[in-house]
Design an enzyme around this catalytic site. Sequence first.
Site, PDB file in Angstrom:
ATOM      1  N   LYS A 269      56.391  67.442  56.967  1.00 23.74           N
ATOM      2  CA  LYS A 269      56.028  68.807  57.646  1.00 23.74           C
ATOM      3  C   LYS A 269      57.119  69.254  58.456  1.00 23.74           C
ATOM      4  O   LYS A 269      57.187  68.935  59.731  1.00 23.74           O
ATOM      5  CB  LYS A 269      54.539  68.463  58.376  1.00 23.74           C
ATOM      6  CG  LYS A 269      53.823  69.791  58.424  1.00 23.74           C
ATOM      7  CD  LYS A 269      52.349  69.400  58.567  1.00 23.74           C
ATOM      8  CE  LYS A 269      51.608  70.579  59.293  1.00 23.74           C
ATOM      9  NZ  LYS A 269      51.513  71.745  58.220  1.00 23.74           N
TER      10      LYS A 269
ATOM     11  N   GLU B  53      51.120  73.841  45.552  1.00 25.01           N
ATOM     12  CA  GLU B  53      50.283  74.156  46.809  1.00 25.01           C
ATOM     13  C   GLU B  53      49.935  75.742  46.978  1.00 25.01           C
ATOM     14  O   GLU B  53      50.311  76.565  45.920  1.00 25.01           O
ATOM     15  CB  GLU B  53      51.326  74.030  48.031  1.00 25.01           C
ATOM     16  CG  GLU B  53      52.056  72.642  48.287  1.00 25.01           C
ATOM     17  CD  GLU B  53      51.378  71.904  49.298  1.00 25.01           C
ATOM     18  OE1 GLU B  53      50.328  72.293  49.820  1.00 25.01           O
ATOM     19  OE2 GLU B  53      52.068  71.204  49.957  1.00 25.01           O
TER      20      GLU B  53
HETATM   21  N1  PLP Z   1      50.098  71.920  52.580  1.00 29.31           N
HETATM   22  C1  PLP Z   1      50.730  72.439  53.359  1.00 29.31           C
HETATM   23  C2  PLP Z   1      51.970  73.076  52.858  1.00 29.31           C
HETATM   24  C3  PLP Z   1      50.458  72.833  54.719  1.00 29.31           C
HETATM   25  O1  PLP Z   1      51.109  73.314  55.547  1.00 29.31           O
HETATM   26  C4  PLP Z   1      49.108  72.063  55.114  1.00 29.31           C
HETATM   27  C5  PLP Z   1      48.442  72.085  56.628  1.00 29.31           C
HETATM   28  O2  PLP Z   1      48.940  71.311  57.385  1.00 29.31           O
HETATM   29  C6  PLP Z   1      48.512  71.637  54.283  1.00 29.31           C
HETATM   30  C7  PLP Z   1      48.857  71.482  53.027  1.00 29.31           C
HETATM   31  C8  PLP Z   1      47.061  70.572  54.639  1.00 29.31           C
HETATM   32  O3  PLP Z   1      47.223  69.756  55.241  1.00 29.31           O
HETATM   33  P1  PLP Z   1      46.086  69.004  56.183  1.00 29.31           P
HETATM   34  O4  PLP Z   1      44.892  68.965  55.589  1.00 29.31           O
HETATM   35  O5  PLP Z   1      46.760  67.725  56.609  1.00 29.31           O
HETATM   36  O6  PLP Z   1      46.237  69.966  57.341  1.00 29.31           O
HETATM   37  C1  COI Z   2      47.753  73.364  59.146  1.00 30.79           C
HETATM   38  O1  COI Z   2      46.701  73.571  58.413  1.00 30.79           O
HETATM   39  O2  COI Z   2      47.645  72.574  60.213  1.00 30.79           O
HETATM   40  C2  COI Z   2      49.008  74.202  58.881  1.00 30.79           C
HETATM   41  O3  COI Z   2      49.940  73.327  59.173  1.00 30.79           O
HETATM   42  C3  COI Z   2      49.020  75.568  58.008  1.00 30.79           C
HETATM   43  C4  COI Z   2      49.601  76.312  58.717  1.00 30.79           C
HETATM   44  C5  COI Z   2      49.344  77.191  59.899  1.00 30.79           C
HETATM   45  C6  COI Z   2      51.057  76.440  58.926  1.00 30.79           C
END
Ligand code: PLP
Ligand code: COI
Length: 352
Positions: A191, A232
Amino acid sequence: MQNKYKGSKMKDLDWSNLGFSYIKTDYRFIAHWKEGKWDEGKLTTDNILHIHEGSTALHYGQQCFEGLKAYRCKDGSINLFRPQENAKRMQHTADRLLMPQVPTELFIRACKEVVKANEEWLGPYGSGATLYLRPFLIGVGENIGVKAAPEFIFSVFCCPVGAYFKGGLAPSNFITTEYDRAAPMGTGGVKVGGNYAASLLPHILAAEEGSAERKFADAIYLDPKTHTKIEEVGAANFFGITKDNKFVTPKSKSILPSITKYSLLYIAKERLGMEAIEGDVYIDQLDQFAEAGACGTAAVISPVGGIQHKGKFHVFYSETDVGPITRKLYNELTGIQFGDIEAPEGWIVKVE
Ligand code: PLP
Ligand code: COI
């Protein structure tokens, strides 16, 4: 406004109509890494960082972030959802960018302290509002060469939020992009801010492709090697429900390993009795799906109405209604997050 559940105060916000934008809250947590170790960190009211002009975070993208939420339960108590997983993912990201890991203890303590100090910014149970936590880690200090920073800052701030994609559980449409957000062996699976910088233009272009009749909420990224498989949905992972009731979500090293996605894989299998699969989702084989959705911390579960690809628009369940399995997944996931449904072991951490 008085919090009728706990007797504590709550800010006077329109809790049911929050979007996803920055609102300054009272406190944030900040810790410094220097000479091989983290300090204890502390809360501060200052939301401006004063950092060295040579900071690697500014020049070479040596930085990363996380996103998780705090949820108000019916009895007024507060839940964090799987913060250990965010801590772990940030550690994994830190390894990839040669940054010091933030220990899980420091990560979770920072999140808890920020939520406690800003409790008035967490809306009432049932309003749909949550408190979004944004932990981040940046390389700072005197430097000019392309190398790891001499010092690092770990900080967590928070904002009250509502739906990320307009309409929440109302379906959104998406359009594939020719651009990649990440390379096959690049940083898509961690990330880092660079992935999001790369997504700013495709996001705008996706919106521009829309019309008055059909808007596109974001771009769908295909696998960077062959451009044949879904990776994605903007800043969220993709899932589909096949016509024979299987939960399917893409598997690839350049996808961010979404904590929500792994939670849904578990829920689909263990709670809804479905077959749950991580595998290839070919963009020209969308007919196999009866429903589709985007999932993530910010997105929660947002039904995908349809996807536009090479001039053709494919509708899943409906452009206006949420499908029955997507709704069940949403109810189970949010029921666990808000404390209404028993959580699997270790998923909920109370803020006390
Ligand atoms: N994919 C991307 C590119 C994201 O920024 C996020 C957000 O965090 C997700 C997927 C979803 O991940 P999570 O469920 O851990 O928030
Ligand atoms: C999240 O879902 O936490 C993300 O990082 C998505 C976005 C706001 C960057």
